[in-house]
Design an enzyme around this catalytic site. Structure first.
Site, PDB file in Angstrom:
ATOM      1  N   GLN A 186      -1.878 -14.417 -20.920  1.00 45.38           N
ATOM      2  CA  GLN A 186      -2.813 -15.335 -20.253  1.00 45.38           C
ATOM      3  C   GLN A 186      -3.928 -15.785 -21.202  1.00 45.38           C
ATOM      4  OE1 GLN A 186      -4.491 -13.487 -16.768  1.00 45.38           O
ATOM      5  NE2 GLN A 186      -5.713 -15.258 -16.166  1.00 45.38           N
ATOM      6  N   HIS A 211     -14.500 -11.431  -8.493  1.00 43.88           N
ATOM      7  CA  HIS A 211     -13.410 -11.410  -9.477  1.00 43.88           C
ATOM      8  C   HIS A 211     -13.611 -12.529 -10.510  1.00 43.88           C
ATOM      9  CE1 HIS A 211      -9.341 -11.092 -11.130  1.00 43.88           C
ATOM     10  NE2 HIS A 211      -9.189 -12.392 -10.938  1.00 43.88           N
TER      11      HIS A 211
END
Ligand code: CA
Length: 436
Positions: free
Chosen positions: A251, A145
């Site tokens: 973000q 990830h």
């Protein structure tokens, strides 16, 4: 770390016959904890243990007075709506209660008559958070990830040089963590498109989920007293499923230089059941590093951590849209791919003297596996929103849309052990509420 004992025997069956079905998440070998009450009532929430398709009411068990010693002391604290005090008792108490519950629920138990009235069908129960979540820390333990997201945010420099040395994390927010069934409005915030001259305020356009494990701390540590890795798991009560909702466009604009903020603190959802680390003993995995990678520093390394530091937990994720009742499978991954172990997270968190407390929640970070279809977020599955997924009913998704429900399930299965499951965590996003 706890060893195999009689409670793990795959031969055990329960007089609660639904627990003996092969597909049950909650056979007698599992015995996870939640806080529950009869749905639609004003009853007090209290501790419960899942057995088959039933909840065993721990208040009723405590009142029956059938256990002895530490197990009875432990169950007496499970009458409270928050299980923090029970969790703070430590592993001898957790283990004593598990053994007593296992014996009481077994086929042929002398306590069957007393406990039959203490069962409630899970279909008739509702749940709250199993404990007061004191503090929440989110880690970033999947190297797959971290590499995939890093490549999207920083194509030239995907994996930062500290990643393979430090279990990276940040302090999150506990107040917006809810239990399965949570609904929340789409977050609003500041975003800035790469070609825009200025940011604007509005609903998030790139809402995403993250498939994570939640790790609940039981016994804490005193401030200034680090937890050595060989003792780290003595402090871990158990694990749950965790969807750490994320607003990718918010973000991207806000995360430098201090890390995630409003992109991460509007909602996160956990499954109601905490599966204890003791129940997970048959599903431990060895832990090792690729020989080309730096090996963990001495304080993050131990024989036990190498022999059995990882957990083999399969993690499935599905999406259900307003247009259909069908669940569309998105991915399957596994917690065993984690680059850092639970013990390493606990030890690193306290190496500076930081005190963990009963009810602290650690997020594992998104658990993506080595293959592209094992990614634990839409950001990865759609290559940053560039490659939409087509669902069974023909709808397409790059990110989560209003009225979408995300469903995660987890289970452990291997030869020589009884399969156990985590149940599920579901949550749904509704339309944004704009600031006046
Ligand atoms: Ca996360």
């Amino acid at each position: 770390m706890t060893a195999l004992n009689e409670t793990h025997s795959p031969e055990l069956t329960s007089w609660v016959t639904s627990a003996n079905a092969d597909a049950s998440d909650f056979p007698i070998q599992n015995l996870p904890f939640a806080s529950f009450r009869r749905a639609g009532t004003q009853e007090s929430y209290r501790g419960g243990v899942a057995i088959g398709d039933q909840v065993l009411d721990l208040e009723a068990v405590a009142d029956a007075g059938i256990f002895e010693g530490l197990a009875q002391e432990a169950v007496a604290l499970c009458v409270l709506e928050d299980l923090n005090e029970f969790m703070a008792m430590g592993k001898e108490a957790w283990s004593a209660l598990r053994l007593s519950l296992s014996r009481a629920l077994r086929t042929g138990s002398a306590h069957q008559d007393q406990l039959e009235g203490a069962l409630l069908a899970q279909a008739e129960a509702e749940y709250k958070l199993p404990c007061r979540i004191v503090d929440y820390t989110d880690f970033y333990t999947s190297v797959y990830h971290a590499s995939a997201v890093g490549a999207l945010f920083r194509p030239d420099n995907p994996l930062l040089p500290n990643y393979k040395w430090v279990p990276i994390g940040y302090h999150g927010r506990a107040s917006s963590i809810g239990v399965s069934g949570q609904t929340f409005p789409r977050p609003c915030g500041q975003t800035k498109a790469p070609d825009a001259s200025e940011p604007s305020l509005g609903p998030c356009k790139r809402l995403d989920y993250e498939v994570e494990m939640g790790i609940f701390i039981g016994k804490g540590n005193e401030i200034g007293e680090p937890i050595a890795i060989e003792q780290a798991e003595d402090h871990v009560f158990g694990l749950c499923l965790f969807n750490d909702w994320s607003a990718r466009d918010i973000q991207a604009w806000e995360y430098q230089p201090l890390g995630p903020f409003l992109a991460k603190n509007f909602a996160s959802t956990i499954s109601p059941w905490i599966v204890t680390t003791e129940a997970l003993v048959p599903f431990r995995e060895s832990y090792s590093r690729d020989s080309n990678d730096p090996q963990p520093m001495a304080y993050l390394s131990s024989p036990n951590n190498s022999e059995q530091g990882s957990f083999d937990i399969a993690l499935d994720c599905f999406i259900q849209t307003a247009g259909s009742n069908a669940e569309n499978h998105l991915s399957t991954s596994n917690f065993k791919y984690s680059y850092w172990t639970v013990a390493q997270m606990v030890t690193h968190h306290t190496v500076n003297g930081c005190n963990l407390q009963a009810g602290d929640l650690l997020g594992s970070g998104t658990q993506s596996g080595p293959n592209a279809d094992e990614a634990g977020s839409l950001l990865e599955l759609t290559n940053g929103g560039k490659q939409p997924l087509t669902l069974a009913n023909g709808e397409q998704r790059t990110f989560v849309e209003d009225e979408d429900t995300i469903i995660m399930r987890g289970y452990c299965q291997r030869d020589g052990a009884r399969r156990i499951g985590f149940g599920e965590v579901t949550s749904r996003v509704t339309a944004a509420k704009l600031v006046k």
